[in-house]
Design a protein around this motif. Sequence first.
Motif, PDB file in Angstrom:
ATOM      1  N   ASP A 195     -17.200   4.691 -39.131  1.00  0.00           N
ATOM      2  CA  ASP A 195     -15.940   4.476 -39.811  1.00  0.00           C
ATOM      3  C   ASP A 195     -15.976   5.165 -41.177  1.00  0.00           C
ATOM      4  O   ASP A 195     -16.879   4.932 -41.976  1.00  0.00           O
ATOM      5  CB  ASP A 195     -15.782   2.955 -39.984  1.00  0.00           C
ATOM      6  N   SER A 196     -14.995   6.015 -41.447  1.00  0.00           N
ATOM      7  CA  SER A 196     -15.019   6.746 -42.716  1.00  0.00           C
ATOM      8  C   SER A 196     -14.887   5.781 -43.903  1.00  0.00           C
ATOM      9  O   SER A 196     -15.452   6.011 -44.962  1.00  0.00           O
ATOM     10  CB  SER A 196     -13.906   7.776 -42.767  1.00  0.00           C
ATOM     11  N   GLY A 197     -14.156   4.673 -43.760  1.00  0.00           N
ATOM     12  CA  GLY A 197     -13.991   3.699 -44.834  1.00  0.00           C
ATOM     13  C   GLY A 197     -15.325   3.085 -45.214  1.00  0.00           C
ATOM     14  O   GLY A 197     -15.693   3.020 -46.388  1.00  0.00           O
ATOM     15  N   LEU A 198     -16.063   2.661 -44.170  1.00  0.00           N
ATOM     16  CA  LEU A 198     -17.364   2.031 -44.433  1.00  0.00           C
ATOM     17  C   LEU A 198     -18.337   3.034 -45.043  1.00  0.00           C
ATOM     18  O   LEU A 198     -19.165   2.689 -45.874  1.00  0.00           O
ATOM     19  CB  LEU A 198     -17.947   1.451 -43.153  1.00  0.00           C
ATOM     20  N   LEU A 199     -18.222   4.276 -44.605  1.00  0.00           N
ATOM     21  CA  LEU A 199     -19.104   5.322 -45.151  1.00  0.00           C
ATOM     22  C   LEU A 199     -18.861   5.441 -46.661  1.00  0.00           C
ATOM     23  O   LEU A 199     -19.798   5.462 -47.455  1.00  0.00           O
ATOM     24  CB  LEU A 199     -18.812   6.660 -44.461  1.00  0.00           C
ATOM     25  N   GLY A 253     -18.306  22.509 -47.165  1.00  0.00           N
ATOM     26  CA  GLY A 253     -17.627  21.595 -46.245  1.00  0.00           C
ATOM     27  C   GLY A 253     -18.619  20.835 -45.397  1.00  0.00           C
ATOM     28  O   GLY A 253     -18.277  19.863 -44.737  1.00  0.00           O
ATOM     29  N   ASN A 254     -19.883  21.282 -45.393  1.00  0.00           N
ATOM     30  CA  ASN A 254     -20.869  20.624 -44.553  1.00  0.00           C
ATOM     31  C   ASN A 254     -21.328  19.307 -45.191  1.00  0.00           C
ATOM     32  O   ASN A 254     -21.722  19.265 -46.348  1.00  0.00           O
ATOM     33  CB  ASN A 254     -22.059  21.569 -44.363  1.00  0.00           C
ATOM     34  N   VAL A 255     -21.278  18.240 -44.391  1.00  0.00           N
ATOM     35  CA  VAL A 255     -21.549  16.913 -44.933  1.00  0.00           C
ATOM     36  C   VAL A 255     -22.978  16.792 -45.474  1.00  0.00           C
ATOM     37  O   VAL A 255     -23.210  16.266 -46.556  1.00  0.00           O
ATOM     38  CB  VAL A 255     -21.338  15.848 -43.843  1.00  0.00           C
ATOM     39  N   SER A 297     -14.630  15.178 -45.208  1.00  0.00           N
ATOM     40  CA  SER A 297     -15.074  16.052 -44.108  1.00  0.00           C
ATOM     41  C   SER A 297     -15.552  15.217 -42.920  1.00  0.00           C
ATOM     42  O   SER A 297     -15.405  15.629 -41.772  1.00  0.00           O
ATOM     43  CB  SER A 297     -16.169  17.005 -44.578  1.00  0.00           C
ATOM     44  N   PHE A 298     -16.102  14.021 -43.220  1.00  0.00           N
ATOM     45  CA  PHE A 298     -16.515  13.135 -42.127  1.00  0.00           C
ATOM     46  C   PHE A 298     -15.300  12.731 -41.314  1.00  0.00           C
ATOM     47  O   PHE A 298     -15.298  12.718 -40.092  1.00  0.00           O
ATOM     48  CB  PHE A 298     -17.197  11.895 -42.716  1.00  0.00           C
ATOM     49  N   GLN A 299     -14.223  12.432 -42.049  1.00  0.00           N
ATOM     50  CA  GLN A 299     -12.972  12.034 -41.393  1.00  0.00           C
ATOM     51  C   GLN A 299     -12.444  13.198 -40.553  1.00  0.00           C
ATOM     52  O   GLN A 299     -12.065  13.030 -39.402  1.00  0.00           O
ATOM     53  CB  GLN A 299     -11.964  11.684 -42.490  1.00  0.00           C
ATOM     54  N   ASN A 300     -12.490  14.394 -41.166  1.00  0.00           N
ATOM     55  CA  ASN A 300     -11.995  15.571 -40.441  1.00  0.00           C
ATOM     56  C   ASN A 300     -12.807  15.816 -39.186  1.00  0.00           C
ATOM     57  O   ASN A 300     -12.264  16.046 -38.116  1.00  0.00           O
ATOM     58  CB  ASN A 300     -12.061  16.824 -41.319  1.00  0.00           C
ATOM     59  N   THR A 301     -14.146  15.748 -39.312  1.00  0.00           N
ATOM     60  CA  THR A 301     -14.975  16.038 -38.125  1.00  0.00           C
ATOM     61  C   THR A 301     -14.698  15.017 -37.038  1.00  0.00           C
ATOM     62  O   THR A 301     -14.589  15.361 -35.879  1.00  0.00           O
ATOM     63  CB  THR A 301     -16.473  16.034 -38.479  1.00  0.00           C
ATOM     64  N   SER A 302     -14.555  13.730 -37.449  1.00  0.00           N
ATOM     65  CA  SER A 302     -14.322  12.722 -36.400  1.00  0.00           C
ATOM     66  C   SER A 302     -12.954  12.944 -35.762  1.00  0.00           C
ATOM     67  O   SER A 302     -12.769  12.708 -34.570  1.00  0.00           O
ATOM     68  CB  SER A 302     -14.428  11.306 -36.964  1.00  0.00           C
ATOM     69  N   GLN A 303     -11.978  13.428 -36.546  1.00  0.00           N
ATOM     70  CA  GLN A 303     -10.661  13.702 -35.957  1.00  0.00           C
ATOM     71  C   GLN A 303     -10.690  14.990 -35.146  1.00  0.00           C
ATOM     72  O   GLN A 303     -10.074  15.110 -34.101  1.00  0.00           O
ATOM     73  CB  GLN A 303      -9.602  13.804 -37.067  1.00  0.00           C
ATOM     74  N   ASN A 304     -11.474  15.969 -35.667  1.00  0.00           N
ATOM     75  CA  ASN A 304     -11.494  17.262 -34.981  1.00  0.00           C
ATOM     76  C   ASN A 304     -12.333  17.223 -33.716  1.00  0.00           C
ATOM     77  O   ASN A 304     -12.198  18.073 -32.861  1.00  0.00           O
ATOM     78  CB  ASN A 304     -12.061  18.360 -35.891  1.00  0.00           C
ATOM     79  N   ALA A 305     -13.241  16.245 -33.661  1.00  0.00           N
ATOM     80  CA  ALA A 305     -14.146  16.201 -32.504  1.00  0.00           C
ATOM     81  C   ALA A 305     -13.357  16.221 -31.210  1.00  0.00           C
ATOM     82  O   ALA A 305     -13.783  16.801 -30.203  1.00  0.00           O
ATOM     83  CB  ALA A 305     -14.987  14.939 -32.573  1.00  0.00           C
ATOM     84  N   GLN A 363      -5.856   7.494 -48.716  1.00  0.00           N
ATOM     85  CA  GLN A 363      -6.965   7.962 -47.875  1.00  0.00           C
ATOM     86  C   GLN A 363      -8.277   7.322 -48.350  1.00  0.00           C
ATOM     87  O   GLN A 363      -8.451   7.114 -49.542  1.00  0.00           O
ATOM     88  CB  GLN A 363      -7.098   9.494 -47.996  1.00  0.00           C
ATOM     89  N   PRO A 364      -9.216   7.071 -47.429  1.00  0.00           N
ATOM     90  CA  PRO A 364     -10.517   6.522 -47.868  1.00  0.00           C
ATOM     91  C   PRO A 364     -11.158   7.425 -48.920  1.00  0.00           C
ATOM     92  O   PRO A 364     -11.735   6.943 -49.901  1.00  0.00           O
ATOM     93  CB  PRO A 364     -11.354   6.512 -46.601  1.00  0.00           C
ATOM     94  N   ALA A 365     -11.065   8.728 -48.708  1.00  0.00           N
ATOM     95  CA  ALA A 365     -11.718   9.645 -49.643  1.00  0.00           C
ATOM     96  C   ALA A 365     -11.170   9.429 -51.055  1.00  0.00           C
ATOM     97  O   ALA A 365     -11.920   9.320 -52.026  1.00  0.00           O
ATOM     98  CB  ALA A 365     -11.475  11.083 -49.211  1.00  0.00           C
ATOM     99  N   GLN A 366      -9.835   9.330 -51.153  1.00  0.00           N
ATOM    100  CA  GLN A 366      -9.226   9.113 -52.484  1.00  0.00           C
ATOM    101  C   GLN A 366      -9.658   7.761 -53.038  1.00  0.00           C
ATOM    102  O   GLN A 366     -10.060   7.645 -54.186  1.00  0.00           O
ATOM    103  CB  GLN A 366      -7.704   9.072 -52.338  1.00  0.00           C
TER     104      GLN A 366
END
Length: 1549
Positions: A1244-1248, A355-357, A325-333, A573-576
């Motif tokens: 960065d979603s990876g670092l997160l 869905g809320n982080v 969701s962090f990735q999505n929000t940063s992309q959706n921003a 994906q980072p999430a995976q």
Amino acid sequence: MKVAFCGNDNASAYDISAGVLKNVCFVDALNLVPHVFLLFITFPILFIGWGSQSSKVQIHHNTWLHFPGHNLRWILTFTLLFVHVCEIAEGIVSDAQMKSRHLHLFLPAMMGFVAATTAIVYYHNIETSNFPKLLLALFLYWIMAFVTKTIKLVRYCEDGVPLSQLRFCITGIMVILYGLLMAVEINVIRVRRYVFFMNPQKVKPPEDLQDLGVRFLQPFVNLLSKATYWWMNTLIISAHKKPIDLKAIGKLPIAMRALTNYVCLKEAYEEQKKKVANQPNQIPSIWLAMYRAFGRPILLSSTFRYLADLLGFAGPLCISGIVQSFQNTSQNATNTTGKSKETSNSYLSSQDFLGNVYVLAVLLFLALILQRTFLQASYYVTIETGINLRGALLAMIYNKILRLSTSNLSMGEMTLGQINNLVAIETNQLMWFLFLCPNLWAMPVQIIMGVILLYNLLGVSALVGAAVIVLLAPIQYFIATKLAEAQKSTLDYSTERLKKTNEILKGIKLLKLYAWEHIFCTSVEETRTKELISLKTFALYTSLSIFMNAAIPIAAVLATFVTYEYQNETTLQPAQAFASLSLFHILVTPLFLLSTVVRFAVKAIISVQKLNEFFISDEIGDDSWRSAESSVTYESCKKHTGLHTKAINRKQPLRHQLDSYEQPLRRQPRPLEIDDIAIKVTNGYFSWGSGLATLSNINIRIPTGQMTMIVGQVGCGKSSLLLAILGEMQTLEGKVHWNNRNRYSVAYAAQKPWLLNATVEENIIFGSPFNKQRYKAVTDACSLQPDIDLLPFGDQTEIGERGINLSGGQRQRICVARALYQNTNIVFLDDPFSALDIHLSDHLMQEGILKFLQEDKRTLILVTHKLQYLPHADWIIAMKDGYVLREGTLKDIQTKDVELYEHWKTLMNRQDQELEKDMETDQTTLERKTLRRAMYPRESKAQLEDEDEEEEEEEDDDDNMSTVMRLRTKMPWKTCWRYLTSGGFFLLFLMIFSKLLKHSVIVAIDYWLARWTSMENGNKTGDSIDPQRSNKSYHVAVFSMLCGAGIVLCLITSLTVEWMGLTAAKNLHHNLLNKIILGPIRFFDTTPLGLILNRFSADTNIIDQHIPPTLESLTRSTLLCLSAIGMISYATPWFLVALVPLGVAFYFIQKYFRVASKDLQELDDSTQLPLLCHFSETAEGLTTIRAFRHEARFKQHMLELTDTNNIAYLFLSAANRWLEVRTDYLGACIVLTAAVTSITHGSDSGLLGLGLLYALTITNYLNWVVRNLADLEVQMGAVKKVNSFLTMESENYEGTMDPSQVPKDWPQEGEIKIEDLCVRYENNLKPVLKHVKAYIKPGQKVGICGRTGSGKSSLSLAFFRMVDIFDGKIVIDGIDICKLPLHTLRSRLSIILQDPILFSGSIRFNLDPECKCTDDRLWEALEIAQLKNMVKSLPGGLDAVVTEGGENFSVGQRQLFCLARAFVRKSSILIMDEATASIDMATENILQKVVMTAFVDRTVVTIAHRVHTILTADLVIVMKRGNILENDTPENLLSREDGIFASFVRADM
């Protein structure tokens, strides 16, 4: 933005035209009412109550009186709090989508949260003060809350809010919870009747809590305290002020006591017995019995375990969600700037909510807390059950031991060793198995779940990774079995090494005097080398196991991600990536543990088999025989009245005495009543369990109140007859009848003396009440007083296995004293005179038996070989080959069986001659002498007083508590540094370097993964595909290289740590051995042997096997935690701010825990030994305990010891849980802060993902850091003890002369000049020899005499420089011995010591360990010592075996071997130090002859214990208090009437 309760963006918010309840905002406001009501009512009560709580002393038992439904209420309240948190979160998230603030969405929920918290606090306070009337407030609150929530729910239903909306679900759940809480409250009213009823119910707290001794409160505290071990705080913090002792931990609660659990298990086992009673070859199952007795807690623990494991998967899932969701929000921003905010009353679906982080972050935190709580609860329950099981098993084993048939023990079916193993090993194996058994069924579930989740995340490639893990797991099992083998062989070698070390320490004086230390030292070193080789294999397998543990996840991750890259079209994906990494971490632990668990399961199965064999072995017959069968009519038999005791006239031989007893001495026989026979055996056939009768056709009667003697040759069944009467043998046929009046208890002294590990007084009293007069009479009769006076604490001295070693005679006299002291009608003495010399035997006979026993009119049965006491007997039973030869009075036998009577007379004749010999040697004084020597080495007497003063001074300093506490909390860093450097600096550097490198690489792997996944996702916009392909292979290549490097480094680090540990162990042992062997003799006189041996056994074992793995684990977990913190801080620097308070908390937790843990560990260790000793003691003294009928007392003692050990262990494991819960909660806080900071400030979603992954690993490793620290601190104690010996000063081996300057054949003549010699034992002690002058011509025979402590022996030691010569000198053949190197000096002189010392090995080795002499020379020496024929007859001749301490030869023979040894060394000077003190006359004559003939041309200095041995000497020196008083030929000295020597000789005649 303005704040309003119903929001100010909607005019209709305050509209109630449709009806008050139709307005949502009003309904929400209505929900506030109950919460506010509760707070208003309870706060005053709470504050008033708390104010007065200080005055109400914490009454121990009032606390924890649980109201009905206590646990349910806590669980419901926690659920309620959780739902409130969801409600608040939902409100806030919904509110964020509104145009203006809508307080009504979350304010009532917040108030509800506060109210629920208040409610449980309020309830707890009411419960502790036991004042249920105040619960009415809560009852009202639940009703009101229930009603208002129901209104809200109905309102939603009318509005048609669908079920998928979160708010609707939450409200529904709330209604149910409030309803249930209301029901709980009604139940309390129903049960306790505190209101609406006339008579409220009176309740008493549980029995344990009325007993102030119970300090283990886990079963009685409330649920929260149970889960967090809050009640342990007081104990753990108090450990800082003063060490925890047994008083601080109190008693076990009743439910956990061994007795309770024993009854439980016994019943279950008896049930199993009944089941298989009619099936002959089936044995009752212990497994089923254990399940019956302890199944429920194990099921409970498994449930907790499953819950924890399932919650464990929340981690990876939340990570995946957050990153996604962090990735999505940063992309959706970028895309969602144009969307408008919605208007009022938006309902959230669960999907949006999750869905809320931030919601996910909080959920992750709560899941972690719950998971850890459940996990610790599961551990605690299994450990408690394991301890209960062990207590029950120990009690069962003990009861069985008390009923074991004697034949089982003596015929070797059950050896003592086996019984000890059952107690020490098998019960512990089962306990450990129980600790680990929930893993058996939890792990497969965990593994399957993990694999399914992985498959969902990554598809087929996940299975590749899982396959790698599963395939490598069997290797773990293989390594584990190898480890066990290596450990066993190490154990064998170390036992051998200890045996050798023990011999060296026992004979250290001899080794130094003969300069043989190095020969023996090398032999120990050889064994040590073998031990080290087997330790090396042990270390190799340990490091392999550690390596596998670290490398498997890396390999699995590598396989998975590489497969994924090349198999799937989509990028990773980072999430995976991070979710799957986290899953792999979860998967590895169960697989690593599985091998251990399987191993333990196998061991447990074997243990149960052994226990089964033991439980179905033979028992002794029923006890009905002892309760007299009065129905039997006794035929009357003539009563034989006692003879008048008459002192035995020593001078007149016994055979005259026997004849001179005339008939008139007897009183007139009167007709017999039934009472006159105490015991009667009719037609008895008894066997030792083999089915063959050992005793056959026994018909005897034992008259009441008289002395019966049983005589016969060795092995004719005298002792067996006693045991048969006592019911220890199997009765094949016949009966033993006991007279009614005889008490159930019989006093019995066995042939082999048996002592308890207790004080002398306790051994004699043996559980009877103490009566001073009686005690004094008994000790006098057994002439124990002089021996007691020698002991350091008189009759309060501990004797027995662990106490002071007494000689055989002393032990036997204590056992006889025990039998005499007991107030029983019947006394059995089995050969009480065997180990006593003649004076003692007479004294015992006169005072103890004839006077003490006959006065009390007690019935005595005496087995003896000393026929001279026959005239005292009232009734004689003569035995031969297992049947009764004759029975009757001495007179009867004299008339009826003349042959036997004559035979006895000749035997007595022989005994008379022995007596005359015996009169000269006095064995008892010898025994006392050895005891005195063992207790206080001669020189240390003077020192004792000085030391006491020093100790007192030291104690005064220690009163300063703060300094002591500082020492208790400080880690022994100095010792750690010493240990690390003793492995060598190169290895230390290598270890540190490789460790750091390995962890850097592991971090690099994960960091690379983060870079790779985020990069590729950023690449999506690119048009061309080619660079991405090359990019992919570049990423994969680097990733594979890093992983490979990581795996190699894992191996290297685990090997270096073990290698370093081994080198350190090797060096420490080597230094210790050499230091101790070269130590001054004074050190061995003042340091107890056991203390030195402990350094070589227990401490060396810790250094060898325990420190390296602890060190490894500690460095690994510390570095993991540090690298994790570093990584999170790198991802979000803000995290460091939050870290400070967490760090402080962690510091305090570990500080307090370490101190408490150390104390509890020591308590656990110190309470184990008495328990094991009690078991082996009981097994040894079975017959005595059963004869005395003291089984119940011993059982009671065993239960107490078991409970003491169990409570220490329980507290230790509770302390571990206390620590783990706290560190786990800290870890959860770290995860929460890491998540929140990285979501707020991260880019960065990876670092997160990386940060969260590392935060999750911290939780696993934090508690290991502390526990390993605590373990290491305890283990460093061993290094500290070894180091304390390494600082000791050695003897000065270097002389001022070079060895090459000393002539080869020095000393040739044997001329000795002593000039102004002054000697002391240590430079801070007073001199023992003052200005001694003497001259001894070559070849002279010199005798030195004087009282004890006059300095005779010190003079002999001065020749060998064993003592400090601080003034004057001894010149031998023109060379001052102080200038010679010690080795040279000692190897050129010979000495024969007072105590003959032989070493295990061959005879050749004992005579000449250096292997310098020819066989002829050795045979010659043996011939001179009159041993040649004896040695020739032995198998192997010179190579015949000598057992440890030379036990297979008599004392006299050993002394002759020492003579031969001195002769083998062709030295012109021989010193004999009281060499004839401990041998019989015959041997002494041999010695004297040899000295006169074989040593005719040598100088012989004899230190005399008995003056007549030196009457033939050329020169006599008389010493007193370190000075020479007389120095002349014996003839001249004897002519002086008033001379000291003359008075000595007169006294000795």
